[in-house]
Design an enzyme around this catalytic site. Structure first.
Site, PDB file in Angstrom:
ATOM      1  CB  SER A 169       2.640  -4.091  -2.996  1.00 15.21           C
ATOM      2  OG  SER A 169       3.539  -4.317  -4.046  1.00 15.21           O
ATOM      3  CD  GLU A 269       5.915   3.289  -3.940  1.00 12.48           C
ATOM      4  OE1 GLU A 269       6.008   2.147  -4.415  1.00 12.48           O
ATOM      5  OE2 GLU A 269       5.206   3.600  -2.965  1.00 12.48           O
ATOM      6  CG  HIS A 299       6.902  -0.857  -2.879  1.00 17.03           C
ATOM      7  ND1 HIS A 299       5.825  -0.383  -3.597  1.00 17.03           N
ATOM      8  CD2 HIS A 299       6.667  -2.181  -2.689  1.00 17.03           C
ATOM      9  CE1 HIS A 299       4.987  -1.366  -3.838  1.00 17.03           C
ATOM     10  NE2 HIS A 299       5.477  -2.471  -3.290  1.00 17.03           N
TER      11      HIS A 299
END
Length: 341
Positions: A169, A269, A299
């Site tokens: 991320s 996602e 995610h």
């Protein structure tokens, strides 16, 4: 798992879609949609409130450390880090790991299990960096902390071709920006980059239409735009060398200086578009890149490597990549875990 081989100049890329939908992954998906998505929606409505985001990592600190690994605390000066080696694994390569959490939360505790799993599959230790975060420090300081971690590994005897930079991320963004910062320094180039559901584009005006079209179980369609606007506003209040904190995008840089890349993302996602855009840009720059899309996954799903089969497979693929890009020429000895404490 359908796959395709893509060639761009001298760069070869693999794009593979993996089947998913195991019982455990569906349980995680349902829990995320029920518990995490409403909280994220509430944050989007009032990001200016004093949300107790540090509690996420504080709560994770109450969990016992995963067995079967060695842990050493490391002081990088500007921040902490943790040196982790799964039991029985070598020290001939290393991974610099940068956790996710939207530059706002999470840390060593939330990502310790993932780091252990990656150490296990990569056959090498992981230096997990507890970099400085918003709103107290600009993202540029997080990149500086990551570079400090890389310098620490070099000081302990690792060559650049024995180090892979990885992150999920926001940590995926940092992995690319750290590699780009290293390319502008006198430090040796790393062997590779692994990015898990990376956040790439921090330009709210440029976010892809996929942001509002995705059926993401974790994020509402405007979540990333809200985060980016928050980051932009926060950066106007933070300074680096007397100037507003710079807010850069990996896509706006010369990507030809990057080492080989592996990217994983959920098929539906919200950040799939970031993964695809970065994969395309890396290959167009002449750098080999593997893109893996996983059906029915949330995610940053590899964080569940301890319990979800697809997460374990993604970490196993990442470990394979780490081993491949760091495999010898003739190999000299590097420090044992005890020697780098």
């Amino acid at each position: 798992m359908p796959s395709s081989r893509i060639e761009s100049g001298e760069a070869v890329g693999v794009c593979r879609t993996h089947r998913g939908g195991s019982v455990r992954s569906r349980v995680v998906r349902g829990a995320v949609r029920t518990l995490a998505r409403p909280v994220i929606g509430a944050w989007m409505a009032r990001p200016d409130l004093a949300w107790p985001l540090t509690l996420v990592d504080d709560a994770a600190s109450l969990l016992p450390k995963p067995p079967g690994a060695q842990y050493v605390d490391v002081d990088l000066g500007s921040c902490r880090a943790e040196w982790i080696r799964a039991e029985g694994r070598s020290t001939r390569r290393a991974v610099l790991y940068l956790h996710g959490g939207a530059f706002l939360m999470c840390g060593l505790n939330t990502h310790r299990s993932l780091a252990v799993a990656l150490s296990d599959h990569a056959d090498g230790p992981v230096l997990s960096v507890d970099y400085r975060m918003l709103p107290k420090a600009p993202i540029a300081h997080a990149v500086d902390d990551a570079v400090r971690g890389y310098e620490w590994l070099c000081d302990k005897g690792y060559r650049g071709d024995e180090i892979v930079i990885a992150g999920d991320s926001a940590g995926g963004y940092l992995a690319f920006m750290t590699a780009l910062a290293i390319a502008e320094s006198d430090l040796p180039r790393p062997a590779g980059i692994v990015a898990l559901s990376p956040l790439i584009d921090l330009d709210a005006r440029r976010r892809a239409e996929f942001d509002v079209q995705a059926s993401c179980p974790m994020f509402p369609g405007a979540a990333v735009q809200s985060l980016v606007r928050y980051i932009e506003g926060t950066h106007t209040l933070l300074t680096v060398d007397g100037e507003p904190g710079p807010l850069l995008c990996p896509l706006d840089n010369d990507l030809s200086v990057l080492p080989p890349v592996m990217i994983h993302a959920g098929h539906d996602e919200l950040l799939r578009s970031d993964a695809e855009s970065m994969s395309d840009a890396v290959r167009e720059a002449g750098v080999p890149c593997e893109l893996h899309l996983w059906r029915h996954q949330v995610h940053a799903f590899p964080i569940f490597a301890g319990s979800v089969p697809e997460s374990r497979r993604a970490i196993a693929e990442s470990g394979r990549f780490v081993r491949a890009v760091t495999e010898p020429w003739p190999r000299r000895a590097v420090p044992r875990l005890e020697a780098v404490a």
